[in-house]
Motif scaffolding. Structure first.
Motif, PDB file in Angstrom:
ATOM      1  N   ILE A  64       0.839  -1.197   0.000  1.00 27.76           N
ATOM      2  CA  ILE A  64       0.000   0.000   0.000  1.00 27.76           C
ATOM      3  C   ILE A  64       0.878   1.252   0.000  1.00 27.76           C
ATOM      4  CG2 ILE A  64      -1.631   1.335   1.402  1.00 27.76           C
ATOM      5  CD1 ILE A  64      -2.928  -1.412   2.126  1.00 27.76           C
ATOM      6  N   ASN A  65       1.926   1.252   0.809  1.00 28.40           N
ATOM      7  CA  ASN A  65       2.849   2.398   0.839  1.00 28.40           C
ATOM      8  C   ASN A  65       3.531   2.601  -0.508  1.00 28.40           C
ATOM      9  OD1 ASN A  65       2.416   3.311   3.470  1.00 28.40           O
ATOM     10  ND2 ASN A  65       3.838   1.810   4.315  1.00 28.40           N
ATOM     11  N   ARG A  66       3.865   1.517  -1.177  1.00 27.68           N
ATOM     12  CA  ARG A  66       4.463   1.617  -2.508  1.00 27.68           C
ATOM     13  C   ARG A  66       3.490   2.270  -3.484  1.00 27.68           C
ATOM     14  NH1 ARG A  66       4.435  -1.599  -7.638  1.00 27.68           N
ATOM     15  NH2 ARG A  66       2.313  -1.627  -6.896  1.00 27.68           N
ATOM     16  N   ASN A  67       2.234   1.851  -3.419  1.00 26.99           N
ATOM     17  CA  ASN A  67       1.221   2.449  -4.290  1.00 26.99           C
ATOM     18  C   ASN A  67       1.037   3.934  -3.991  1.00 26.99           C
ATOM     19  OD1 ASN A  67       0.256   0.322  -6.038  1.00 26.99           O
ATOM     20  ND2 ASN A  67      -0.566  -0.649  -4.213  1.00 26.99           N
ATOM     21  N   LEU A  68       1.055   4.288  -2.714  1.00 23.39           N
ATOM     22  CA  LEU A  68       0.935   5.698  -2.339  1.00 23.39           C
ATOM     23  C   LEU A  68       2.106   6.504  -2.886  1.00 23.39           C
ATOM     24  CD1 LEU A  68      -0.371   5.376   1.309  1.00 23.39           C
ATOM     25  CD2 LEU A  68      -1.546   6.525  -0.588  1.00 23.39           C
ATOM     26  N   LYS A  69       3.289   5.931  -2.800  1.00 24.32           N
ATOM     27  CA  LYS A  69       4.483   6.627  -3.310  1.00 24.32           C
ATOM     28  C   LYS A  69       4.387   6.820  -4.826  1.00 24.32           C
ATOM     29  CE  LYS A  69       9.488   6.353  -3.468  1.00 24.32           C
ATOM     30  NZ  LYS A  69      10.690   5.561  -3.185  1.00 24.32           N
ATOM     31  N   GLU A  70       3.955   5.805  -5.541  1.00 29.20           N
ATOM     32  CA  GLU A  70       3.815   5.891  -6.995  1.00 29.20           C
ATOM     33  C   GLU A  70       2.729   6.900  -7.384  1.00 29.20           C
ATOM     34  OE1 GLU A  70       5.675   4.500  -9.339  1.00 29.20           O
ATOM     35  OE2 GLU A  70       6.910   3.361  -7.929  1.00 29.20           O
ATOM     36  N   LEU A  71       1.668   6.931  -6.615  1.00 33.68           N
ATOM     37  CA  LEU A  71       0.555   7.834  -6.901  1.00 33.68           C
ATOM     38  C   LEU A  71       0.897   9.285  -6.581  1.00 33.68           C
ATOM     39  CD1 LEU A  71      -2.393   7.943  -7.862  1.00 33.68           C
ATOM     40  CD2 LEU A  71      -3.076   7.520  -5.487  1.00 33.68           C
ATOM     41  N   ASP A  72       1.852   9.486  -5.702  1.00 34.18           N
ATOM     42  CA  ASP A  72       2.191  10.834  -5.250  1.00 34.18           C
ATOM     43  C   ASP A  72       2.541  11.772  -6.401  1.00 34.18           C
ATOM     44  OD1 ASP A  72       2.582  12.655  -3.000  1.00 34.18           O
ATOM     45  OD2 ASP A  72       4.684  12.639  -3.642  1.00 34.18           O
ATOM     46  N   MET A  73       3.290  11.295  -7.382  1.00 28.33           N
ATOM     47  CA  MET A  73       3.644  12.141  -8.521  1.00 28.33           C
ATOM     48  C   MET A  73       2.393  12.592  -9.266  1.00 28.33           C
ATOM     49  SD  MET A  73       5.746  11.300 -12.016  1.00 28.33           S
ATOM     50  CE  MET A  73       4.472  10.177 -12.522  1.00 28.33           C
ATOM     51  N   TRP A  74       1.453  11.693  -9.440  1.00 20.37           N
ATOM     52  CA  TRP A  74       0.215  12.017 -10.142  1.00 20.37           C
ATOM     53  C   TRP A  74      -0.567  13.071  -9.354  1.00 20.37           C
ATOM     54  CZ3 TRP A  74      -1.275   9.853 -14.831  1.00 20.37           C
ATOM     55  CH2 TRP A  74      -0.451   8.832 -15.307  1.00 20.37           C
ATOM     56  N   VAL A  75      -0.562  12.953  -8.031  1.00 18.46           N
ATOM     57  CA  VAL A  75      -1.274  13.907  -7.184  1.00 18.46           C
ATOM     58  C   VAL A  75      -0.638  15.291  -7.292  1.00 18.46           C
ATOM     59  CG1 VAL A  75      -1.840  14.501  -4.783  1.00 18.46           C
ATOM     60  CG2 VAL A  75      -2.108  12.144  -5.586  1.00 18.46           C
ATOM     61  N   ARG A  76       0.686  15.339  -7.293  1.00 19.08           N
ATOM     62  CA  ARG A  76       1.379  16.634  -7.370  1.00 19.08           C
ATOM     63  C   ARG A  76       1.062  17.371  -8.664  1.00 19.08           C
ATOM     64  NH1 ARG A  76       6.954  15.756  -7.382  1.00 19.08           N
ATOM     65  NH2 ARG A  76       6.710  13.530  -7.174  1.00 19.08           N
ATOM     66  N   PHE A  77       0.955  16.658  -9.775  1.00 22.62           N
ATOM     67  CA  PHE A  77       0.732  17.299 -11.064  1.00 22.62           C
ATOM     68  C   PHE A  77      -0.741  17.523 -11.403  1.00 22.62           C
ATOM     69  CE2 PHE A  77       5.072  15.670 -11.664  1.00 22.62           C
ATOM     70  CZ  PHE A  77       5.688  16.879 -11.964  1.00 22.62           C
ATOM     71  N   ALA A  78      -1.624  16.716 -10.825  1.00 28.00           N
ATOM     72  CA  ALA A  78      -3.057  16.877 -11.108  1.00 28.00           C
ATOM     73  C   ALA A  78      -3.872  16.482  -9.875  1.00 28.00           C
ATOM     74  CB  ALA A  78      -3.453  16.050 -12.314  1.00 28.00           C
ATOM     75  N   PRO A  79      -3.807  17.282  -8.818  1.00 26.70           N
ATOM     76  CA  PRO A  79      -4.520  16.909  -7.592  1.00 26.70           C
ATOM     77  C   PRO A  79      -6.025  16.776  -7.793  1.00 26.70           C
ATOM     78  CG  PRO A  79      -3.695  19.163  -7.451  1.00 26.70           C
ATOM     79  CD  PRO A  79      -3.101  18.557  -8.680  1.00 26.70           C
ATOM     80  N   MET A  80      -6.578  17.551  -8.713  1.00 26.14           N
ATOM     81  CA  MET A  80      -8.024  17.464  -8.941  1.00 26.14           C
ATOM     82  C   MET A  80      -8.426  16.098  -9.488  1.00 26.14           C
ATOM     83  SD  MET A  80      -6.284  18.615 -11.671  1.00 26.14           S
ATOM     84  CE  MET A  80      -5.985  20.309 -11.334  1.00 26.14           C
ATOM     85  N   ASN A  81      -7.503  15.398 -10.094  1.00 23.81           N
ATOM     86  CA  ASN A  81      -7.795  14.073 -10.649  1.00 23.81           C
ATOM     87  C   ASN A  81      -7.416  12.922  -9.719  1.00 23.81           C
ATOM     88  OD1 ASN A  81      -8.698  15.227 -13.030  1.00 23.81           O
ATOM     89  ND2 ASN A  81      -6.704  15.071 -14.022  1.00 23.81           N
ATOM     90  N   HIS A  82      -6.510  13.184  -8.792  1.00 26.61           N
ATOM     91  CA  HIS A  82      -5.925  12.059  -8.062  1.00 26.61           C
ATOM     92  C   HIS A  82      -5.907  12.177  -6.542  1.00 26.61           C
ATOM     93  CE1 HIS A  82      -4.823  10.637 -11.985  1.00 26.61           C
ATOM     94  NE2 HIS A  82      -4.177  11.764 -12.217  1.00 26.61           N
ATOM     95  N   GLN A  83      -6.103  13.370  -5.975  1.00 25.09           N
ATOM     96  CA  GLN A  83      -6.014  13.518  -4.518  1.00 25.09           C
ATOM     97  C   GLN A  83      -7.026  12.628  -3.802  1.00 25.09           C
ATOM     98  OE1 GLN A  83      -3.748  15.514  -2.565  1.00 25.09           O
ATOM     99  NE2 GLN A  83      -4.600  14.020  -1.125  1.00 25.09           N
ATOM    100  N   HIS A  84      -8.223  12.532  -4.334  1.00 19.54           N
ATOM    101  CA  HIS A  84      -9.237  11.699  -3.681  1.00 19.54           C
ATOM    102  C   HIS A  84      -8.852  10.217  -3.697  1.00 19.54           C
ATOM    103  CE1 HIS A  84     -10.475  11.850  -7.906  1.00 19.54           C
ATOM    104  NE2 HIS A  84     -10.989  10.654  -7.707  1.00 19.54           N
TER     105      HIS A  84
END
Length: 170
Positions: A64-84
Motif C-alpha cells: 500500500i505504501n508503494r502504491n501511495l508513493k507511486e501515486l504521489d507524482m500524479w497527485v502533485r501534477f493533477a490533484p483534482m484528478n488524483h487527490q481523492h
C-alpha cells in the motif's frame, strides 16, 4: 479484469492479477489507467488483509505504501484528478493500522474530492469502502447510509451489475 475482481469482492484474484501485470506498468506510463491501478491494487490488498493473518499485514502495508508513493507524482501534477484516490488509500491504510478516526476523516475527504471533481464512480467507491468500514464496526445504521449512497451513485453511473452486486451482498 483485476479492477472488476476487486469491485465484485474477489480480492485474492484481484491481487494476483495486479501482480501479474505489474511488469507491464512501465509501458503505460502517462496513461490514466496507471493511477487507477495504484488505487485498486491498494484497495484489493487492504481487503485481502481482512482475510489474512495479522503477520502478513506488514507486507500488505508495504504494498500500500508503494502504491501511495507511486501515486504521489500524479497527485502533485493533477490533484483534482488524483487527490481523492490518495485519500481513499490513506483511509484504508489508517483503518488497517487501527487509526479509525483518521480513516473516517480520509474517507470523507475522498468522497468530497471525488464529488467536487466529477468522479462519480470513485465517489461511489469511497462511499462503499466507508460503508464496509461501518459494517466492520457493527454499526449497521451508518453502514446502510453509506452503502445505499454508493448503490445510488453506481446506478447514476450506469453500473447496473455493481448495483445488483451490492443489493445481493448487503
Amino acid at each position: 479484469e483485476a479492477w472488476l475482481c476487486y469491485l465484485f469482492g474477489q480480492s485474492q484474484a484481484a491481487v494476483e492479477l495486479f501482480r501479474e501485470v505489474e511488469a507491464y506498468a512501465v509501458y503505460g506510463s502517462g496513461h490514466y489507467f496507471v493511477p487507477l491501478s495504484y488505487l485498486y491494487d491498494a484497495l484489493a490488498h487492504a481487503a485481502l488483509a481482512d482475510l489474512q493473518a495479522s503477520d502478513e499485514h506488514s507486507q500488505i502495508l508495504e504494498r500500500i505504501n508503494r502504491n501511495l508513493k507511486e501515486l504521489d507524482m500524479w497527485v502533485r501534477f493533477a490533484p483534482m484528478n488524483h487527490q481523492h484516490k490518495q485519500d481513499l488509500i490513506e483511509g484504508e491504510k489508517a483503518r488497517l493500522e487501527g487509526r479509525y478516526w483518521d480513516a473516517l476523516t480520509l474517507y470523507q475527504k475522498a468522497i468530497q474530492g471525488a464529488r467536487e471533481n466529477g468522479f462519480l464512480y470513485e465517489e461511489a467507491l469511497a462511499y462503499e469502502v466507508c460503508g464496509q468500514f461501518w459494517l466492520s464496526q457493527n454499526d449497521k445504521e451508518m453502514a446502510q447510509f453509506y452503502l445505499q449512497r454508493a448503490q445510488n451513485l453506481y446506478g447514476l453511473w450506469g453500473a447496473e451489475a455493481k448495483v445488483k452486486h451490492l443489493q445481493m451482498q448487503y
